[in-house]
Design a protein around this motif. Structure first.
Motif, PDB file in Angstrom:
ATOM      1  N   ILE A  47      70.595 -19.092  72.788  1.00  0.00           N
ATOM      2  CA  ILE A  47      71.317 -20.331  73.127  1.00  0.00           C
ATOM      3  C   ILE A  47      72.160 -20.131  74.322  1.00  0.00           C
ATOM      4  O   ILE A  47      72.139 -21.253  75.339  1.00  0.00           O
ATOM      5  N   THR A  48      72.548 -19.057  74.713  1.00  0.00           N
ATOM      6  CA  THR A  48      73.210 -18.922  76.044  1.00  0.00           C
ATOM      7  C   THR A  48      72.200 -19.014  77.147  1.00  0.00           C
ATOM      8  O   THR A  48      72.448 -19.714  78.213  1.00  0.00           O
ATOM      9  N   ALA A  49      71.054 -18.562  76.865  1.00  0.00           N
ATOM     10  CA  ALA A  49      69.904 -18.695  77.649  1.00  0.00           C
ATOM     11  C   ALA A  49      69.672 -20.381  77.946  1.00  0.00           C
ATOM     12  O   ALA A  49      69.324 -20.557  79.100  1.00  0.00           O
ATOM     13  N   ILE A  50      69.629 -20.853  76.951  1.00  0.00           N
ATOM     14  CA  ILE A  50      69.250 -22.349  77.177  1.00  0.00           C
ATOM     15  C   ILE A  50      70.422 -23.129  77.987  1.00  0.00           C
ATOM     16  O   ILE A  50      70.567 -23.993  78.761  1.00  0.00           O
ATOM     17  N   ALA A  51      71.741 -22.546  77.476  1.00  0.00           N
ATOM     18  CA  ALA A  51      72.900 -23.107  78.378  1.00  0.00           C
ATOM     19  C   ALA A  51      72.857 -22.745  79.646  1.00  0.00           C
ATOM     20  O   ALA A  51      73.192 -23.688  80.486  1.00  0.00           O
ATOM     21  N   LEU A  52      72.287 -21.837  79.976  1.00  0.00           N
ATOM     22  CA  LEU A  52      72.125 -21.445  81.488  1.00  0.00           C
ATOM     23  C   LEU A  52      71.103 -22.278  82.188  1.00  0.00           C
ATOM     24  O   LEU A  52      71.484 -22.578  83.212  1.00  0.00           O
ATOM     25  N   ILE A  53      70.057 -22.463  81.535  1.00  0.00           N
ATOM     26  CA  ILE A  53      69.218 -23.660  81.966  1.00  0.00           C
ATOM     27  C   ILE A  53      69.756 -24.952  82.355  1.00  0.00           C
ATOM     28  O   ILE A  53      69.727 -25.524  83.428  1.00  0.00           O
ATOM     29  N   SER A  54      70.585 -25.332  81.367  1.00  0.00           N
ATOM     30  CA  SER A  54      71.427 -26.598  81.456  1.00  0.00           C
ATOM     31  C   SER A  54      72.241 -26.533  82.783  1.00  0.00           C
ATOM     32  O   SER A  54      72.460 -27.378  83.511  1.00  0.00           O
ATOM     33  N   VAL A  55      73.036 -25.524  82.834  1.00  0.00           N
ATOM     34  CA  VAL A  55      73.824 -25.203  83.964  1.00  0.00           C
ATOM     35  C   VAL A  55      73.136 -25.328  85.264  1.00  0.00           C
ATOM     36  O   VAL A  55      73.650 -26.011  86.297  1.00  0.00           O
ATOM     37  N   LEU A  56      71.804 -24.603  85.597  1.00  0.00           N
ATOM     38  CA  LEU A  56      71.183 -24.664  86.605  1.00  0.00           C
ATOM     39  C   LEU A  56      70.549 -26.078  86.963  1.00  0.00           C
ATOM     40  O   LEU A  56      70.409 -26.353  88.135  1.00  0.00           O
ATOM     41  N   ARG A  57      70.348 -26.800  85.787  1.00  0.00           N
ATOM     42  CA  ARG A  57      69.913 -28.251  86.015  1.00  0.00           C
ATOM     43  C   ARG A  57      71.011 -29.401  86.744  1.00  0.00           C
ATOM     44  O   ARG A  57      70.740 -30.272  87.040  1.00  0.00           O
ATOM     45  N   GLY A  58      72.082 -28.841  86.485  1.00  0.00           N
ATOM     46  CA  GLY A  58      73.293 -29.603  86.905  1.00  0.00           C
ATOM     47  C   GLY A  58      73.720 -30.565  85.917  1.00  0.00           C
ATOM     48  O   GLY A  58      73.302 -30.829  84.828  1.00  0.00           O
ATOM     49  N   SER A  74      68.432 -31.012  57.227  1.00  0.00           N
ATOM     50  CA  SER A  74      68.794 -29.795  57.451  1.00  0.00           C
ATOM     51  C   SER A  74      68.333 -29.429  58.883  1.00  0.00           C
ATOM     52  O   SER A  74      69.232 -28.680  59.685  1.00  0.00           O
ATOM     53  N   ILE A  75      67.100 -29.782  59.196  1.00  0.00           N
ATOM     54  CA  ILE A  75      66.818 -29.269  60.478  1.00  0.00           C
ATOM     55  C   ILE A  75      67.509 -30.183  61.708  1.00  0.00           C
ATOM     56  O   ILE A  75      67.845 -29.523  62.670  1.00  0.00           O
ATOM     57  N   ILE A  76      67.709 -31.355  61.501  1.00  0.00           N
ATOM     58  CA  ILE A  76      68.505 -31.993  62.161  1.00  0.00           C
ATOM     59  C   ILE A  76      69.977 -31.393  62.489  1.00  0.00           C
ATOM     60  O   ILE A  76      70.444 -31.395  63.663  1.00  0.00           O
ATOM     61  N   GLY A  77      70.424 -30.926  61.109  1.00  0.00           N
ATOM     62  CA  GLY A  77      71.771 -30.332  61.406  1.00  0.00           C
ATOM     63  C   GLY A  77      71.874 -28.997  62.225  1.00  0.00           C
ATOM     64  O   GLY A  77      72.800 -28.990  63.067  1.00  0.00           O
ATOM     65  N   ILE A  78      70.902 -28.286  62.173  1.00  0.00           N
ATOM     66  CA  ILE A  78      70.687 -27.173  62.670  1.00  0.00           C
ATOM     67  C   ILE A  78      70.440 -27.542  64.441  1.00  0.00           C
ATOM     68  O   ILE A  78      71.127 -26.981  65.106  1.00  0.00           O
ATOM     69  N   VAL A  79      69.735 -28.564  64.766  1.00  0.00           N
ATOM     70  CA  VAL A  79      69.559 -28.738  66.110  1.00  0.00           C
ATOM     71  C   VAL A  79      70.768 -29.406  66.550  1.00  0.00           C
ATOM     72  O   VAL A  79      71.025 -29.102  67.752  1.00  0.00           O
ATOM     73  N   LEU A  80      71.477 -30.133  65.995  1.00  0.00           N
ATOM     74  CA  LEU A  80      72.930 -30.590  66.356  1.00  0.00           C
ATOM     75  C   LEU A  80      73.845 -29.433  66.564  1.00  0.00           C
ATOM     76  O   LEU A  80      74.504 -29.328  67.666  1.00  0.00           O
ATOM     77  N   VAL A  81      73.837 -28.365  65.806  1.00  0.00           N
ATOM     78  CA  VAL A  81      74.796 -27.194  65.984  1.00  0.00           C
ATOM     79  C   VAL A  81      74.622 -26.539  67.187  1.00  0.00           C
ATOM     80  O   VAL A  81      75.083 -26.325  68.154  1.00  0.00           O
ATOM     81  N   ILE A  82      72.899 -26.161  67.351  1.00  0.00           N
ATOM     82  CA  ILE A  82      72.607 -25.408  68.515  1.00  0.00           C
ATOM     83  C   ILE A  82      72.828 -26.362  69.909  1.00  0.00           C
ATOM     84  O   ILE A  82      73.311 -25.917  70.862  1.00  0.00           O
ATOM     85  N   VAL A  83      72.591 -27.538  70.017  1.00  0.00           N
ATOM     86  CA  VAL A  83      72.758 -28.545  71.215  1.00  0.00           C
ATOM     87  C   VAL A  83      74.225 -28.810  71.376  1.00  0.00           C
ATOM     88  O   VAL A  83      74.645 -28.658  72.609  1.00  0.00           O
TER      89      VAL A  83
END
Length: 548
Positions: free
Chosen positions: A288-299, A453-462
C-alpha cells in the motif's frame, strides 16, 4: 481570485488586511541542490533534525525491539495516567474558544482579506469538509467503538481489590439496561468523534489560514506564533514548533496506517482465508505504501484527488446500503435518540476531574484527544487550503458542524446496526470478535456480505493511500519552510518513512499498543503548542479588525 505569491504559492490578501512586514524571506534557511537526478529544497534545520531523528528511531526500534516496547508501554502509562486531565481540559478549551469566535465580533473577519471571495461553492466546500471527516479511523471504529461501549456499559461497574474500577464502561455504566447502555455507548462514541476533535482541527486550520492568507506568512505552523514571538519565530523557537508538528503528524499517521493494515488483513482473512500475521501485514503495508508512492508521483490532481473521489463514492454507497438493509426505521430513530443522549451526557463525559471511570477516560478519551491533536497539522492544512474567502464565523461554524454531523451519521448507522443485531436479533458474532474483524462480522449478517466486505477492504486500503499521500505533502510543506512546490523526492522520502514507522512499531515493538504510545507521547507537547496557538489567533484577529 488574487494572484499567487511567487515564493509561497499562497494567494496575496485581497482588500484591507493586517499584512505582517517581516525581514524573513521564505526559503532563506533552505538548502537546495540535487543528488543525481533527484532535486531537493529542504529547510535547515527542520528537515535535517526531524528526518535524522525518524531514521534513528526506526533503526533503534528494529535493533532493540524488546527495550523499545517496554519504553513505549511506560510512556503510554505515564502520559495517560499523569496527563489525562490535561488532554481533557485542553480539548474543552478548544471547543469554548471556537464558540467564542462564533459569537464575538472577530467572527466577521474574512480569511484572505476583506474583499476575498470563496474559492469553492458551499456544496463543493461542504463535500471537502466531509472528505476531511472520513478516514481509516471511521472504518476501524465505526462498528467496534459503539459495540465496545455498549457491551461495557451493559456489563456494569467492576471494582478491584484496591477499590479502583477495572471495567471499561463510560461514567456509571448502565448495568442490565439495554436501552440505557445503547444511549450511553453511542453518546460516548459521538463524544470522541464530534465537536471536540473538530474544534482541535478548526484551531489549527484557522491559524494556518489566517496567518498565510491574511498576514502573508509561510504556510507553516510556526507562522501562527508571530504575534507572540515576533521575528524570533524564524529562529530556534520556530524550528522546535515545526519539528514537533512533523513528529506529531508522522506518528499520528503511522497509528492510522497500523489500524488500516490490521483491519485489511482481518478482512482478507474473513473473505479469502488469507493468514493473519506479521508477514501479511508487512506485505500489506509495503504494497500500500508503494501504491501511495505512485499517487505521490502523479501529483495532487492525478493522485490523491482521484482516489478521494472514488473513495467518497464507495463510502456513500456502503453507508446507504447498510442503512437500507440494516433496519432503516430503527437506525433513523436511533440517530436522533443518540444525538440527544450525546448532549445529555456531554458535561459528564468532558469533565476532567474526579472521575471513577479511569479506564475509559485514560484508555479511550485521553488517547483519542492525543490522536486528533497529532492529526491536526495534517487535517488543519487541508481545511485551510480549501477555506479561503470564508468569514471566521462561517468557517468555524461549518468546520465544527459539517464533519461532526457526518461522523455522527456514520457511527449511528454502522454502530447502531451492530448494536441492534445484538439486542433485537441475538446475533453476537460482531460483539464477540476482535476489533479489527467487527466491521466484517456485522456485514456478514446482511445481504451481499461478500461484496460489501470487499468494498470495506477497498475503502480501508484507499484511505490508507490517500492519508499517506496527503500526510507526506503536509510534512514536506513544513520541512520545506512553507514551500508548497518542493521537489517530489522529498514527499517520497516522507511517504516511505511513514510506512516504515508503522511497520517497525506494529511488528517489532508491541503492535498497536506501541503505535498508541507514540501518538499520545508526541501529542502531549503539541497540545501545549495548540493552546498557545489560540492566544496567537485571538491577537491576530484583533489586529485584523483594526484595518477593516
Amino acid at each position: 481570485m488574487a494572484d499567487e505569491n511567487v515564493d509561497t504559492g499562497i494567494p496575496e490578501p485581497e482588500g484591507p488586511s493586517d499584512i505582517i512586514e517581516t525581514e524573513y524571506e521564505i526559503g532563506q534557511d533552505n538548502i537546495d541542490g540535487s543528488v543525481g537526478p533527484f532535486g531537493f529544497d529542504i529547510h535547515n534545520p527542520v528537515f535535517l533534525v526531524s528526518g535524522l531523528t525518524i531514521i534513528a528511531f526506526v533503526f533503534y526500534t528494529l535493533a532493540l525491539p524488546e527495550q523499545a516496547s517496554t519504553a513505549f508501554s511506560w510512556l503510554f502509562d505515564s502520559v495517560t495516567k499523569g496527563f489525562d486531565w490535561f488532554f481533557l481540559t485542553a480539548a474543552n478549551i478548544f471547543v469554548i474558544f471556537c464558540l467564542l469566535l462564533i459569537v464575538t465580533p472577530v467572527g466577521k473577519v474574512r480569511l484572505g482579506g476583506a474583499e476575498a471571495t470563496p474559492d469553492y461553492t458551499y456544496i463543493g466546500w461542504f463535500a471537502m469538509l466531509f472528505a476531511a471527516g472520513m478516514g481509516i479511523g471511521l472504518m476501524f471504529y465505526g462498528v467496534s467503538e459503539p459495540l465496545s461501549h455498549f457491551s461495557s456499559s451493559y456489563g456494569g461497574v467492576a471494582v478491584g481489590e484496591d477499590g479502583v474500577r477495572t471495567d471499561w464502561a463510560p461514567l456509571d455504566a448502565a448495568e442490565g439496561d439495554e436501552h440505557g447502555a445503547m444511549q450511553l455507548g453511542m453518546a460516548a462514541t459521538i463524544f470522541h468523534w464530534a465537536l471536540h476533535p473538530w474544534a482541535i482541527y478548526a484551531v489549527v486550520a484557522l491559524a494556518l489560514a489566517l496567518f498565510s492568507y491574511n498576514k502573508g506568512l509561510p504556510l507553516t505552523i510556526r507562522s501562527a506564533f508571530y504575534p507572540i514571538l515576533g521575528e524570533r519565530v524564524w529562529g530556534w523557537w520556530g524550528h522546535v514548533i515545526d519539528i514537533l508538528a512533523v513528529f506529531a503528524t508522522l506518528f499520528g499517521l503511522a497509528t492510522s496506517l497500523g489500524f488500516g493494515a490490521t483491519q485489511a488483513n482481518a478482512g482478507l482473512n474473513e473473505l479469502f482465508g488469507i493468514p493473519v500475521g506479521s508477514t501479511m501485514e508487512v506485505l500489506l503495508i509495503s504494497g500500500i505504501t508503494a501504491i501511495a508512492l505512485i499517487s505521490v508521483l502523479r501529483g495532487l490532481d492525478g493522485g490523491v484527488k482521484v482516489l478521494s473521489e472514488i473513495n467518497m463514492g464507495l463510502a456513500f454507497l456502503l453507508l446507504f446500503f447498510v442503512l437500507l438493509v440494516g433496519g432503516f426505521l430503527a437506525v433513523v430513530t436511533g440517530f436522533f435518540d443518540y444525538l440527544l443522549s450525546y448532549f445529555r451526557y456531554l458535561p459528564a463525559l468532558s469533565n476532567p476531574f474526579g472521575r471513577e471511570d479511569v479506564n475509559f477516560m485514560q484508555g479511550w478519551t485521553a488517547f483519542y484527544w492525543a490522536w486528533w491533536i497529532s492529526w491536526s497539522p495534517f487535517v488543519g492544512m487541508f481545511i485551510a487550503r480549501v477555506s479561503r474567502g470564508r468569514t471566521v464565523r462561517e468557517f468555524v461554524t461549518c468546520v465544527l458542524l459539517i464533519p461532526s454531523l457526518v461522523c455522527v451519521i456514520w457511527m449511528s448507522v454502522f454502530g447502531g446496526v451492530a448494536i441492534n443485531q445484538v439486542v433485537a436479533d441475538g446475533y453476537t458474532a460482531a460483539q464477540d470478535a476482535e476489533l479489527s474483524r467487527q466491521l466484517f462480522k456485522m456485514l456478514d449478517a446482511l445481504p451481499l456480505s461478500g461484496i460489501t466486505s470487499i468494498i470495506g477492504i477497498v475503502l480501508v486500503i484507499v484511505f490508507f493511500v490517500t492519508s499517506s499521500d496527503s500526510g507526506s505533502l503536509v510534512i514536506d510543506t513544513i520541512t520545506a519552510g512553507g514551500k508548497v512546490d518542493a521537489p517530489v523526492p522529498q514527499r517520497v522520502f516522507w511517504c516511505v518513512f511513514e510506512g516504515a514507522v508503522a511497520l517497525v512499531l506494529l511488528l517489532s515493538a508491541g503492535g498497536l499498543g506501541s503505535l498508541q504510545s507514540m501518538v499520545i507521547s508526541t501529542g502531549l507537547p503539541f497540545t501545549v503548542v495548540l493552546l498557545l496557538m489560540c492566544w496567537a489567533i485571538w491577537k491576530g484577529l484583533q489586529a485584523e479588525r483594526t484595518v477593516l
